[in-house]
Design an enzyme around this catalytic site. Sequence first.
Site, short mmCIF file in Angstrom:
data_model
loop_
_atom_site.label_atom_id
_atom_site.label_comp_id
_atom_site.label_asym_id
_atom_site.label_seq_id
_atom_site.Cartn_x
_atom_site.Cartn_y
_atom_site.Cartn_z
N ARG A 24 0.81 -0.90 0.00
CA ARG A 24 -0.19 0.01 0.08
C ARG A 24 0.73 1.66 -0.15
NH1 ARG A 24 -5.04 -1.68 4.45
NH2 ARG A 24 -5.18 -3.68 3.99
N SER A 116 -8.17 -1.35 1.22
CA SER A 116 -9.14 -1.86 2.64
C SER A 116 -9.99 -0.68 2.62
CB SER A 116 -8.40 -2.07 3.12
OG SER A 116 -9.05 -3.00 4.28
N HIS A 117 -9.65 -0.30 3.78
CA HIS A 117 -10.21 0.73 4.20
C HIS A 117 -9.34 1.65 4.38
CE1 HIS A 117 -7.28 -1.24 7.11
NE2 HIS A 117 -6.77 -0.07 7.82
N ASP A 290 -15.79 -1.28 4.44
CA ASP A 290 -15.54 -0.92 4.43
C ASP A 290 -15.32 -1.13 2.83
OD1 ASP A 290 -14.23 -3.38 3.96
OD2 ASP A 290 -11.65 -3.31 4.36
N ASP A 292 -13.38 -2.31 0.65
CA ASP A 292 -13.13 -3.36 -0.55
C ASP A 292 -14.20 -4.57 0.52
OD1 ASP A 292 -11.39 -4.01 2.19
OD2 ASP A 292 -10.94 -5.70 0.71
N ASP A 294 -14.72 -6.55 3.37
CA ASP A 294 -14.29 -7.88 4.28
C ASP A 294 -14.07 -7.00 5.89
OD1 ASP A 294 -11.72 -5.47 4.11
OD2 ASP A 294 -10.27 -7.26 3.84
N ARG A 295 -14.17 -5.78 6.15
CA ARG A 295 -15.12 -5.46 7.34
C ARG A 295 -16.20 -4.96 7.64
NH1 ARG A 295 -8.90 -2.51 9.88
NH2 ARG A 295 -8.41 -3.85 8.54
N GLU A 378 -11.32 -10.62 13.81
CA GLU A 378 -9.82 -9.41 14.04
C GLU A 378 -10.83 -8.25 14.80
OE1 GLU A 378 -6.06 -9.99 11.32
OE2 GLU A 378 -8.04 -8.77 11.13
N SER A 380 -10.28 -5.61 14.21
CA SER A 380 -10.71 -4.99 13.73
C SER A 380 -10.77 -4.46 12.58
CB SER A 380 -8.73 -4.29 12.47
OG SER A 380 -8.65 -5.62 12.01
#
Length: 562
Positions: A24, A116-117, A290, A292, A294-295, A378, A380
């Site tokens: 990233r 991601s986020h 988020d 992408d 996944d969260r 997680e 997160s």
Amino acid sequence: MSLTSVVIPTTPFEGQKPGTSGLRKKVKVFMEKNYTENFVQCILDALGDKLKGATLIVGGDGRYFSKQAINIIIRIAAANGVAKLIIGQRGILSTPAVSSLIRTHKVLGGIVLTASHNPGGIRNDFGIKFNIENGGPAPDSFTDAVYELTKKISLYKFTPDLDCEFSQTGTQTFEVDGRQFVVEVIDSSDDYVTLMKEIFDFGKLKELIRGDGNRPPFNVLIDSMNGVTGVYVTRIFVEELGASPDNNVRRIIPLDNFGEIHPDPNLTYAKDLVDKVKDDTTYDLGAAFDGDGDRNMIIGKHAFFVTPSDSLAVIANNLDCIPYFKSKGVHGFARSMPTAAAVDRVAAKLGKEMFEVPTGWKYFGNLMDAGRLSLCGEESFGTGSDHIREKDGIWAVLAWLSIIAHKNMSVEDILTEHWKTYGRNYFTRYDYEECDSDDANKMMAHLEHTIADAAFVGKTFTAEGKTYKVKQADNFSYVDPIDKSFTKNQGIRVLFDDGSRVIFRLSGTGSSGATVRLYIDSYEKDNVTCSAQTMLKPLINVALDISQLKKFTGREQPTVIT
């Protein structure tokens, strides 16, 4: 027309070391001449002989620079002997969808374009990561090999005249260096929606959302935060489950800059959602995802907040509400080391194996592949199961809705019932974002020196009238029980006699500077309904004292509190 590849000389770039989940950097870095090309070539080189004739999945969250990156990947993949790319329409694929596609099509892996986020747009972040054959993030051994290759790369292979459109579904076939090269553009959501229908009872979920003769509609507000999940939320919640496109979903159009918001589903960056659910008492549940997908964040009526640690524990305790687990059975549970130990108590009661792993979803994959892990999470804001090898935001919300439909209880009542049964792990995380890297490293060195002193164990700290005695202190390390791989330096832990913990980590998901994360976890058997910040204030002050965080970083307050 036959196309011919070329070899283009290049030189290495410093710092192409993948973090917790891929490389990233700022968009402007990826836009530098040969920067993206170098990293993609090194991913392919690291795959070795398996690459020739292979199929790869390609897609991402649609953030700025995705289309340019996909064109680069197409031209480099064709030149390196890849037989086929399967690409999401317009380049759109959530990270969970990529994992599902890898497993469904049984391909070599996938290149995921996401940070991601992290914020998107030309001034913000971009990322590239590789997912392996099981659908999960590449392990350290692979990313280490990629990094070594980036330090000595001298050329990359490229097909300059290959022009491939990926805005519409369909199959395109090219001849490159005498070989056939195929690009199949697929609907971004079909495969994933099919998988969710196999896991959950969509009929019952539709009855919950729409209401039936026995109960009124369960009013949800689903926020995609202008990220990739908008595509999937529309298909699943609106088209399949009958949610209102006007009142039950928001920010469902994926934007390359996420509408200039920070697409991170927590109480700080999803404040719009929190305020809306708090102000409008007709909403029974709010959820955010988020960039992408996944969260996830779950809140109940009046914006009652469910910590990710509690969310994991509640799902673990109610897997019999989900058809997938009734048919497949339940194996072990796992959490990342900083995650509160709430799920451990569920595992103990149910007689299931319990694993504590380093931060990073890749550490769950071997356990799942070995049939020893069904559910993991997680702190997160990541929760998932063995249906894929990534955390999965939409899956988590569907799991919660399944539990609510089965128990006919509110979010808050489900949590309160759980705490009365198991007690409560009060948990909070303080994020200090974009600290000076040297200052953050000095703080971690200070902590290493502190815990190395033999006199530290047994030492007492007092704050707000409470005293804590150090029982154990270390820098967390992990031996994978399946392949015996060893991972070290995963976070400074200070454990106290009463079971409380404070943990310090530098995050590997940022694109610049250093993010210092401070985790506070304290268990209470009976006093379970107080404010977490009130209950944890003494322990927070002890953690700040031990770390001297304010002195080293100059930060008086965290950027984000969850």
